[in-house]
Design a protein around this motif. Structure first.
Motif, PDB file in Angstrom:
ATOM      1  N   ILE A 122      -6.024 -10.207   2.883  1.00  0.00           N
ATOM      2  CA  ILE A 122      -6.262  -9.393   1.469  1.00  0.00           C
ATOM      3  C   ILE A 122      -5.374  -9.847   0.518  1.00  0.00           C
ATOM      4  CG2 ILE A 122      -6.483  -7.321   0.566  1.00  0.00           C
ATOM      5  CD1 ILE A 122      -7.074  -6.093   3.131  1.00  0.00           C
ATOM      6  N   ARG A 123      -4.336 -10.063   0.643  1.00  0.00           N
ATOM      7  CA  ARG A 123      -3.149 -10.338  -0.441  1.00  0.00           C
ATOM      8  C   ARG A 123      -3.736 -11.646  -1.065  1.00  0.00           C
ATOM      9  NH1 ARG A 123       1.555  -8.026  -0.839  1.00  0.00           N
ATOM     10  NH2 ARG A 123       2.199  -6.689   0.805  1.00  0.00           N
ATOM     11  N   LYS A 124      -4.330 -12.947  -0.041  1.00  0.00           N
ATOM     12  CA  LYS A 124      -4.529 -13.960  -0.425  1.00  0.00           C
ATOM     13  C   LYS A 124      -5.900 -14.047  -1.395  1.00  0.00           C
ATOM     14  CE  LYS A 124      -2.764 -16.313   3.488  1.00  0.00           C
ATOM     15  NZ  LYS A 124      -2.943 -16.638   4.900  1.00  0.00           N
ATOM     16  N   ALA A 125      -6.708 -13.164  -0.883  1.00  0.00           N
ATOM     17  CA  ALA A 125      -7.923 -12.569  -1.892  1.00  0.00           C
ATOM     18  C   ALA A 125      -7.486 -12.251  -3.141  1.00  0.00           C
ATOM     19  CB  ALA A 125      -8.896 -11.800  -1.087  1.00  0.00           C
ATOM     20  N   ALA A 129      -8.067 -14.539  -6.571  1.00  0.00           N
ATOM     21  CA  ALA A 129      -8.871 -13.966  -7.930  1.00  0.00           C
ATOM     22  C   ALA A 129      -7.911 -13.961  -9.230  1.00  0.00           C
ATOM     23  CB  ALA A 129      -9.365 -12.573  -7.616  1.00  0.00           C
ATOM     24  N   LYS A 130      -6.779 -13.692  -9.195  1.00  0.00           N
ATOM     25  CA  LYS A 130      -5.878 -13.750 -10.118  1.00  0.00           C
ATOM     26  C   LYS A 130      -5.444 -15.276 -10.589  1.00  0.00           C
ATOM     27  CE  LYS A 130      -1.260 -12.482 -11.723  1.00  0.00           C
ATOM     28  NZ  LYS A 130       0.140 -11.687 -11.350  1.00  0.00           N
ATOM     29  N   PHE A 174      -3.050  -4.707  -9.366  1.00  0.00           N
ATOM     30  CA  PHE A 174      -3.967  -5.511  -9.833  1.00  0.00           C
ATOM     31  C   PHE A 174      -4.678  -5.063 -11.334  1.00  0.00           C
ATOM     32  CE2 PHE A 174      -8.172  -7.918  -9.764  1.00  0.00           C
ATOM     33  CZ  PHE A 174      -7.787  -9.104  -9.725  1.00  0.00           C
ATOM     34  N   GLN A 175      -4.377  -5.598 -12.440  1.00  0.00           N
ATOM     35  CA  GLN A 175      -4.787  -5.117 -13.667  1.00  0.00           C
ATOM     36  C   GLN A 175      -5.958  -6.003 -14.039  1.00  0.00           C
ATOM     37  OE1 GLN A 175      -3.423  -2.165 -15.397  1.00  0.00           O
ATOM     38  NE2 GLN A 175      -2.828  -2.204 -13.437  1.00  0.00           N
TER      39      GLN A 175
END
Length: 288
Positions: A122-125, A129-130, A174-175
């Motif tokens: 999940i962190r990698k996802a 994205a970032k 996550f902003q």
């Protein structure tokens, strides 16, 4: 010399890691707002979401909301409702309206049989994205955002709760845009519901939407004797996905029969078959 079991296990974990990283690749959105047919109220809500970026300067900077809502530049959007009502298409349309690529995450992409690996995935996802400036989209999100286990009896329960905790933390940090889609909003944990600022309910199309959908899924090149008003009025309780499938199924049957045109009787039959399967799936029997 044969590979030792330990090395084999390590190699398998490396391969799995590489496969997971390859999964998180952003793509260009497949649909635009002009290409999706939704009830007017739902489309208005989607437009509100899609214009968030261009209005954020006015809201946060000029109107001072950066002082009262310091950590609200993140916007979580949950698209929920019956299957086949356009939730995934809408997620793509939002990304296109924002001029961004979309990074799609399904639970199967991140689930791991190794304890502790799913939260890492999940962190990698989020990182992918970032780093790619993409809109993060969790499809079938109830698999990830479901209620945490309160009566833990086995290791898998601990792992599930760990995954939920990591997801909550990452959402807080996550902003940017996160879009979720689900058929089962009732399964969401309240903690996730509080962190999602906008919930848009997708309903089955009304008669006007059904007419537009029948028209959209009937190619101009296809000879037929269909009356779109009749179809829209005759068949209630069907989704855009149902209409798409019915048209294609009827067309293939007409072709198999060497028919000169796509006769409406074949379309009626295709819709009835879909409705029958839905009734069977719902356990309501074959009779209406």
């Amino acid at each position: 010399m044969p590979v030792k079991p330990k090395h084999a296990a390590e190699n398998q974990k490396v391969e799995q890691k590489e496969q997971v990283e390859e999964v998180f690749i952003p793509e260009e959105p497949k649909w635009s707002l002009d290409e999706i047919i939704l009830p007017a109220e739902v489309k208005a809500q989607i437009l509100d979401v899609a214009t968030y970026s261009e209005n954020s300067h006015r809201v946060f900077e000029l109107w001072g909301f950066k002082h009262t809502h310091k950590f609200s530049r993140r916007i979580g959007i949950n698209l929920y409702g019956a299957p086949g009502t356009g939730k995934t298409m809408a997620a793509h349309a939002i990304a296109r309206e924002l001029g961004r690529r979309i990074l799609i995450v399904n639970y199967a992409d991140i689930e791991s049989k190794y304890v502790g690996e799913t939260p890492k995935n999940i962190r990698k996802a989020f990182e992918a994205a970032k780093n790619s400036d993409s809109i993060l989209f969790f499809d079938e999100a109830d698999a990830i955002l479901s209620k945490r286990v309160t009566n833990m009896t086995q290791a898998v329960d601990v792992s599930v709760n760990q995954t939920r905790s990591v997801m909550l933390m990452l959402m807080n940090e996550f902003q940017d845009f996160i879009i979720f889609a689900t058929n089962f909003i009732e399964n969401f944990d309240p903690a996730f519901m509080r962190r999602i600022s906008i919930h848009v309910k997708f309903t089955l199309p009304d008669v006007e939407c059904r007419k537009k959908l029948w028209q959209m899924y009937t190619p101009a090149e296809c000879p037929h004797n269909l009356d779109f008003d009749e179809l829209a009025e005759k068949f209630d309780g069907i989704s855009g996905s149902d209409i798409s499938n019915a048209m294609l199924n009827a067309a293939f049957k007409a072709a198999r029969q060497n028919a000169e045109i796509l006769d409406k009787s074949l379309v009626f039959e295709a819709v009835e078959n879909i409705l029958a399967s839905k009734r069977a799936n719902a356990g309501t029997g074959a009779c209406r």
